[in-house]
Design a protein around this motif. Structure first.
Motif, mmCIF file in Angstrom:
data_model
loop_
_atom_site.group_PDB
_atom_site.id
_atom_site.type_symbol
_atom_site.label_atom_id
_atom_site.label_comp_id
_atom_site.label_asym_id
_atom_site.label_seq_id
_atom_site.Cartn_x
_atom_site.Cartn_y
_atom_site.Cartn_z
ATOM 1 N N VAL A 119 -27.200 49.300 -13.293
ATOM 2 C CA VAL A 119 -28.374 49.057 -14.135
ATOM 3 C C VAL A 119 -28.036 49.338 -15.595
ATOM 4 O O VAL A 119 -28.352 48.540 -16.499
ATOM 5 N N ASN A 120 -27.388 50.477 -15.836
ATOM 6 C CA ASN A 120 -26.989 50.803 -17.210
ATOM 7 C C ASN A 120 -26.096 49.719 -17.808
ATOM 8 O O ASN A 120 -26.326 49.233 -18.920
ATOM 9 N N GLY A 121 -25.058 49.361 -17.071
ATOM 10 C CA GLY A 121 -24.113 48.376 -17.568
ATOM 11 C C GLY A 121 -24.744 47.007 -17.783
ATOM 12 O O GLY A 121 -24.420 46.304 -18.753
ATOM 13 N N SER A 122 -25.645 46.618 -16.872
ATOM 14 C CA SER A 122 -26.295 45.314 -17.003
ATOM 15 C C SER A 122 -27.175 45.263 -18.244
ATOM 16 O O SER A 122 -27.191 44.259 -18.970
ATOM 17 N N ILE A 123 -27.902 46.350 -18.507
ATOM 18 C CA ILE A 123 -28.772 46.368 -19.690
ATOM 19 C C ILE A 123 -27.932 46.364 -20.965
ATOM 20 O O ILE A 123 -28.226 45.642 -21.924
ATOM 21 N N ILE A 124 -26.864 47.168 -20.970
ATOM 22 C CA ILE A 124 -26.024 47.252 -22.171
ATOM 23 C C ILE A 124 -25.327 45.923 -22.444
ATOM 24 O O ILE A 124 -25.325 45.418 -23.568
ATOM 25 N N ALA A 125 -24.715 45.350 -21.393
ATOM 26 C CA ALA A 125 -23.968 44.106 -21.584
ATOM 27 C C ALA A 125 -24.886 42.887 -21.694
ATOM 28 O O ALA A 125 -24.631 41.979 -22.483
ATOM 29 N N GLY A 126 -25.957 42.877 -20.905
ATOM 30 C CA GLY A 126 -26.818 41.709 -20.881
ATOM 31 C C GLY A 126 -27.717 41.579 -22.096
ATOM 32 O O GLY A 126 -27.932 40.478 -22.605
ATOM 33 N N PHE A 127 -28.250 42.714 -22.559
ATOM 34 C CA PHE A 127 -29.179 42.675 -23.684
ATOM 35 C C PHE A 127 -28.544 43.134 -24.995
ATOM 36 O O PHE A 127 -29.206 43.128 -26.031
ATOM 37 N N GLY A 128 -27.291 43.553 -24.944
ATOM 38 C CA GLY A 128 -26.602 43.984 -26.156
ATOM 39 C C GLY A 128 -27.177 45.245 -26.773
ATOM 40 O O GLY A 128 -27.077 45.436 -27.979
ATOM 41 N N MET A 129 -27.742 46.112 -25.927
ATOM 42 C CA MET A 129 -28.335 47.348 -26.443
ATOM 43 C C MET A 129 -27.275 48.430 -26.581
ATOM 44 O O MET A 129 -26.213 48.372 -25.942
ATOM 45 N N MET A 130 -27.565 49.429 -27.392
ATOM 46 C CA MET A 130 -26.616 50.526 -27.603
ATOM 47 C C MET A 130 -26.558 51.415 -26.361
ATOM 48 O O MET A 130 -27.604 51.752 -25.793
ATOM 49 N N PRO A 131 -25.346 51.796 -25.926
ATOM 50 C CA PRO A 131 -25.225 52.672 -24.760
ATOM 51 C C PRO A 131 -25.976 53.987 -24.931
ATOM 52 O O PRO A 131 -26.504 54.527 -23.958
ATOM 53 N N PHE A 132 -26.018 54.496 -26.161
ATOM 54 C CA PHE A 132 -26.705 55.765 -26.407
ATOM 55 C C PHE A 132 -28.171 55.668 -26.003
ATOM 56 O O PHE A 132 -28.714 56.552 -25.319
ATOM 57 N N ILE A 133 -28.842 54.595 -26.391
ATOM 58 C CA ILE A 133 -30.266 54.426 -26.115
ATOM 59 C C ILE A 133 -30.504 54.179 -24.630
ATOM 60 O O ILE A 133 -31.404 54.775 -24.010
ATOM 61 N N VAL A 134 -29.702 53.302 -24.035
ATOM 62 C CA VAL A 134 -29.895 52.941 -22.628
ATOM 63 C C VAL A 134 -29.678 54.151 -21.728
ATOM 64 O O VAL A 134 -30.493 54.439 -20.833
ATOM 65 N N THR A 135 -28.592 54.866 -21.950
ATOM 66 C CA THR A 135 -28.304 56.009 -21.077
ATOM 67 C C THR A 135 -29.237 57.179 -21.351
ATOM 68 O O THR A 135 -29.487 57.992 -20.459
ATOM 69 N N LEU A 136 -29.764 57.282 -22.564
ATOM 70 C CA LEU A 136 -30.770 58.304 -22.837
ATOM 71 C C LEU A 136 -32.031 58.027 -22.021
ATOM 72 O O LEU A 136 -32.623 58.952 -21.439
ATOM 73 N N GLY A 137 -32.428 56.758 -21.956
ATOM 74 C CA GLY A 137 -33.573 56.407 -21.124
ATOM 75 C C GLY A 137 -33.306 56.644 -19.652
ATOM 76 O O GLY A 137 -34.170 57.158 -18.926
ATOM 77 N N MET A 138 -32.108 56.288 -19.190
ATOM 78 C CA MET A 138 -31.771 56.505 -17.784
ATOM 79 C C MET A 138 -31.696 57.983 -17.457
ATOM 80 O O MET A 138 -31.990 58.392 -16.324
ATOM 81 N N MET A 139 -31.327 58.805 -18.425
ATOM 82 C CA MET A 139 -31.322 60.251 -18.205
ATOM 83 C C MET A 139 -32.727 60.739 -17.872
ATOM 84 O O MET A 139 -32.926 61.523 -16.937
ATOM 85 N N GLY A 140 -33.714 60.253 -18.631
ATOM 86 C CA GLY A 140 -35.089 60.643 -18.346
ATOM 87 C C GLY A 140 -35.565 60.132 -17.007
ATOM 88 O O GLY A 140 -36.241 60.857 -16.254
ATOM 89 N N VAL A 141 -35.216 58.899 -16.669
ATOM 90 C CA VAL A 141 -35.611 58.334 -15.377
ATOM 91 C C VAL A 141 -35.000 59.120 -14.228
ATOM 92 O O VAL A 141 -35.663 59.431 -13.227
ATOM 93 N N SER A 142 -33.707 59.468 -14.357
ATOM 94 C CA SER A 142 -33.029 60.216 -13.297
ATOM 95 C C SER A 142 -33.610 61.609 -13.140
ATOM 96 O O SER A 142 -33.793 62.091 -12.004
ATOM 97 N N LEU A 143 -33.892 62.257 -14.254
ATOM 98 C CA LEU A 143 -34.505 63.589 -14.171
ATOM 99 C C LEU A 143 -35.879 63.509 -13.524
ATOM 100 O O LEU A 143 -36.245 64.367 -12.713
ATOM 101 N N PHE A 144 -36.652 62.501 -13.891
ATOM 102 C CA PHE A 144 -37.977 62.336 -13.297
ATOM 103 C C PHE A 144 -37.857 62.106 -11.794
ATOM 104 O O PHE A 144 -38.608 62.678 -11.001
#
Length: 199
Positions: A119-144
């Motif tokens: 999921v992280n890789g698809s969002i970063i590569a597919g949407f061209g988003m910064m890894p810092f932002i994507v993985t920061l969001g996934m950190m919150g999702v995983s903690l939740f």
């Protein structure tokens, strides 16, 4: 007449290079010396059981560090590693308590971590988003997901069912694991009350 010999390395640079090599070993000796100061710890410090505990506890960090090394070498960053490790660990413990075989639990944990990475890789590569932002969001999702994972009646009996897992050190009480599980459960209750999920 030209002198083609390579320039000599300054003494300060040689000292810095030596410190880079010797530094980690010096730090390790310093830590061992500090732990050896306690007369209660000293008899157990250099025993095989203690080295086994250290190796078991280091595996989690080492696996995360190996993956993080490859990501950083590639010019990226992943802030969700710790949260994903926590999520897959809780998932594995829950599945073990549900009666799954250890082999299936390992496969489920690896699959869950791989899915999150996909999921992280698809969002970063597919949407061209910064890894810092994507993985920061996934950190919150995983903690939740970790904190809100359903607790069942078997979880409270974990230390009773598997007392050998709580006996990791002669100075630890047999109910240490039970206490940790109760703290996690209380923390989950606090998060639920703050988010309004318990209403």
């Amino acid at each position: 007449m030209n002198d083609s010999s390579p320039p000599s390395t300054p003494p300060s640079r040689r000292l810095l290079q030596a410190l880079n090599v010797i530094g980690p070993f010096f730090g390790l000796l310093l830590v061992l010396g500090l732990f050896s100061l306690s007369p209660e710890v000293r008899p157990y410090l250099f025993t095989g059981a203690n080295f086994k505990i250290i190796l078991i506890q280091t595996v989690i960090v080492a696996l995360g560090a190996l993956g993080m090394t490859m990501i950083i070498v590639g010019g990226g960053i992943d802030l969700s590693v710790g949260s994903v490790v926590a999520l897959t660990s809780v998932l594995g413990a829950t599945l073990l308590l549900e009666g799954w075989s250890p082999a299936l639990v390992v496969l489920a944990g690896v699959a869950a971590g791989a899915l999150i990475g996909l999921v992280n890789g698809s969002i970063i590569a597919g949407f061209g988003m910064m890894p810092f932002i994507v993985t920061l969001g996934m950190m919150g999702v995983s903690l939740f997901g970790t904190c809100t994972m359903k607790y069942n009646s078997k979880t409270s009996e974990f230390a009773t069912l598997r007392p050998e897992l709580a006996e990791v050190h002669p100075y630890q009480h047999s109910d240490t694991l039970q206490g940790v599980l109760e703290i996690i459960h209380d923390f989950d209750g606090i998060l639920r009350s703050l988010s309004g999920m318990d209403q």
